[in-house]
Design a protein around this motif. Sequence first.
Motif, short mmCIF file in Angstrom:
data_model
loop_
_atom_site.label_atom_id
_atom_site.label_comp_id
_atom_site.label_asym_id
_atom_site.label_seq_id
_atom_site.Cartn_x
_atom_site.Cartn_y
_atom_site.Cartn_z
N LEU A 1 1.35 11.86 -10.37
CA LEU A 1 1.67 10.72 -9.51
C LEU A 1 1.70 11.13 -8.04
O LEU A 1 1.25 10.38 -7.16
CB LEU A 1 3.04 10.14 -9.91
CG LEU A 1 3.09 9.34 -11.22
CD1 LEU A 1 4.53 8.96 -11.54
CD2 LEU A 1 2.21 8.09 -11.14
N GLU A 2 2.22 12.33 -7.76
CA GLU A 2 2.26 12.79 -6.38
C GLU A 2 0.84 12.91 -5.82
O GLU A 2 0.58 12.56 -4.66
CB GLU A 2 2.99 14.13 -6.31
CG GLU A 2 4.50 14.01 -6.49
CD GLU A 2 5.18 15.35 -6.57
OE1 GLU A 2 4.49 16.35 -6.89
OE2 GLU A 2 6.40 15.41 -6.34
N ALA A 3 -0.08 13.42 -6.65
CA ALA A 3 -1.47 13.55 -6.18
C ALA A 3 -2.07 12.17 -5.92
O ALA A 3 -2.83 11.98 -4.95
CB ALA A 3 -2.29 14.30 -7.23
N ARG A 4 -1.72 11.21 -6.74
CA ARG A 4 -2.25 9.86 -6.54
C ARG A 4 -1.67 9.24 -5.28
O ARG A 4 -2.38 8.57 -4.51
CB ARG A 4 -1.91 9.00 -7.76
CG ARG A 4 -2.51 7.61 -7.70
CD ARG A 4 -2.31 6.88 -9.02
NE ARG A 4 -2.73 5.49 -8.90
CZ ARG A 4 -2.58 4.59 -9.87
NH1 ARG A 4 -2.03 4.94 -11.03
NH2 ARG A 4 -2.98 3.34 -9.69
N ILE A 5 -0.39 9.47 -5.02
CA ILE A 5 0.24 8.94 -3.80
C ILE A 5 -0.39 9.57 -2.58
O ILE A 5 -0.64 8.90 -1.57
CB ILE A 5 1.76 9.20 -3.84
CG1 ILE A 5 2.40 8.34 -4.94
CG2 ILE A 5 2.39 8.89 -2.48
CD1 ILE A 5 3.86 8.69 -5.21
N ASP B 1 0.82 -1.21 0.00
CA ASP B 1 0.00 0.00 0.00
C ASP B 1 0.85 1.26 0.00
O ASP B 1 0.38 2.33 -0.37
CB ASP B 1 -0.92 0.01 1.22
CG ASP B 1 -1.97 -1.10 1.17
OD1 ASP B 1 -2.26 -1.55 0.04
OD2 ASP B 1 -2.46 -1.51 2.23
N ALA B 2 2.10 1.13 0.41
CA ALA B 2 2.94 2.32 0.58
C ALA B 2 3.62 2.76 -0.71
O ALA B 2 4.17 3.86 -0.76
CB ALA B 2 4.00 2.06 1.65
N GLN B 3 3.60 1.94 -1.74
CA GLN B 3 4.35 2.28 -2.95
C GLN B 3 3.55 1.97 -4.21
O GLN B 3 2.81 0.99 -4.26
CB GLN B 3 5.68 1.51 -2.98
CG GLN B 3 6.67 1.95 -1.90
CD GLN B 3 7.95 1.15 -1.94
OE1 GLN B 3 7.91 -0.08 -1.97
NE2 GLN B 3 9.08 1.82 -1.96
N LEU B 4 3.74 2.84 -5.20
CA LEU B 4 3.19 2.61 -6.53
C LEU B 4 4.23 1.95 -7.41
O LEU B 4 5.41 2.35 -7.40
CB LEU B 4 2.77 3.94 -7.18
CG LEU B 4 1.56 4.68 -6.64
CD1 LEU B 4 1.36 5.97 -7.44
CD2 LEU B 4 0.31 3.81 -6.74
N ARG B 5 3.81 0.96 -8.16
CA ARG B 5 4.71 0.35 -9.15
C ARG B 5 4.40 0.98 -10.49
O ARG B 5 3.26 0.92 -10.99
CB ARG B 5 4.48 -1.16 -9.22
CG ARG B 5 4.92 -1.87 -7.95
CD ARG B 5 5.08 -3.36 -8.15
NE ARG B 5 3.87 -4.04 -8.57
CZ ARG B 5 3.55 -5.28 -8.20
NH1 ARG B 5 4.35 -5.95 -7.39
NH2 ARG B 5 2.45 -5.85 -8.63
#
Length: 485
Positions: free
Chosen positions: A479-483, A329-333
């Motif tokens: 990507l930052e907004a998605r994180i 859950d902590a990281q996007l691939r």
Amino acid sequence: MFEPTASLTLAQRAVEAGRFEEARLAYTRALQHAPASIDALRGLGYSLFQLRNLSASLEAVERALRVDPSDLLSRLLMGRLCLRLQQPGGAAEHFRAILQRIGDSAAARSGLIDAYLALGQLAEAKALCEDILLGDPQSEVGHLAAARLAGFQRDDEAALDHFESLVQARPGNASHRYNRGLCLLRLGRFAQGWRDYEFRFAAGAVNLRLPSTPRWTGEPVQRLLVVAEQGLGDCILFSRFIRDAARQARELVLVCPDALAGLLGRSLGCACVADSGQAWPEHDAHVPLMSLPHVLGLGASALAVRPPYLVPDPARHARWSEAIGPRTDAQLRIGLVHATSVAHSTEENPWTRRSCRAADLEPLTQMTGVLAYNLNLGRAAQQAGAELPALRDLPFALADFEDTAAVVDLMDAVICVDTAIVHVAGAIGTPAGLLLPYARDWRWVAQEGRIPWYPGLQAFAQQQAGHWSEPVLQQRATLEARIAQ
């Protein structure tokens, strides 16, 4: 003397018919008997150029110029090769050398305009274009160059005016109809655009082996053969229309690249066979794949949002899932692709060049909460690994598009330039960020505020030709907004 002469004749006929592999073989046979034949060397170079084997083409043309340094046709081809190899300075020298001997050479003036564009010298290109049209307001070279300039500046209405002038002056010219079609598609005028796009074959823009059976026009048919064309990405994109065509056929077979046959056949529920160059499967009518929107009368509805239509192979998916490991859950691939084929004509100038340096994507690999994977192939994968220390290699190599589809489905997002990977992601339903050059291709022009074809796709285009920092940073912000969510 008979053998080289006969081979040259066969080769020339093959070139005229667009059968460049056949031409290459015939020119090679001619050179076995006459190694210094300038016609065979030049012809071999041209055939290899059309086959996108640029290194071999360059070798053949260099041999031709060693045999006869004054051969202008070889020099013209060398200029075009230099453009494709991103050596615009050398290209300009070759075109200027031709113009010193034939001052009104249309091919050399057109090439010099393209060299100026590749050098970023827009003012010089515009001046030469205006000079041509001043001397001859009906000049094909002048109008074509003016249309290209307008297109690079995102002024498609002005480009369309030039193409309309060309079509009116020469209504039987297939190239002008085809170019007008591309412009109409960029402007979102799809009914007429699809109709003009049918001239791609007569214009020589697309070389495709087709059977001698009747061309399908949309009526109900027993056995329909659909023949894929152009790139792998186009095959994926236009395969969305296979089910529409299948409603009119009792049996449909898609002839496509072998690399896609398994993925498309399983996903679309139709028979898929690789084009082996041998006999065609039994059928009653045929149609090129990218003609389906026109034949089916889809107009702008061709761009309507459709649900994902490619399905990864479960066994491949399981294999790759185990190899890559579980999500957290902590990281996007994310999967990254920075390069397309240098042999493509888009790579000749900064306005349309689709590839970027791997290092241009570094802001995406250094984000907290992101694991970035290298989805490039071959040399591009090696470049990315060398330029991006934080980029992860896949556990093993991608063998085919079945592997690619499985890996893409395991990513949270794919960020790439305009390659087949973006089509795989879009057709599967994986969110994708598409990095585009300043002058985007007609496939990626926004319609009603969105990029057509794939609902999970976001596009970020250059605001200055050749500069990738802005679209990359826009993608990073997304990507930052998605994180953060």
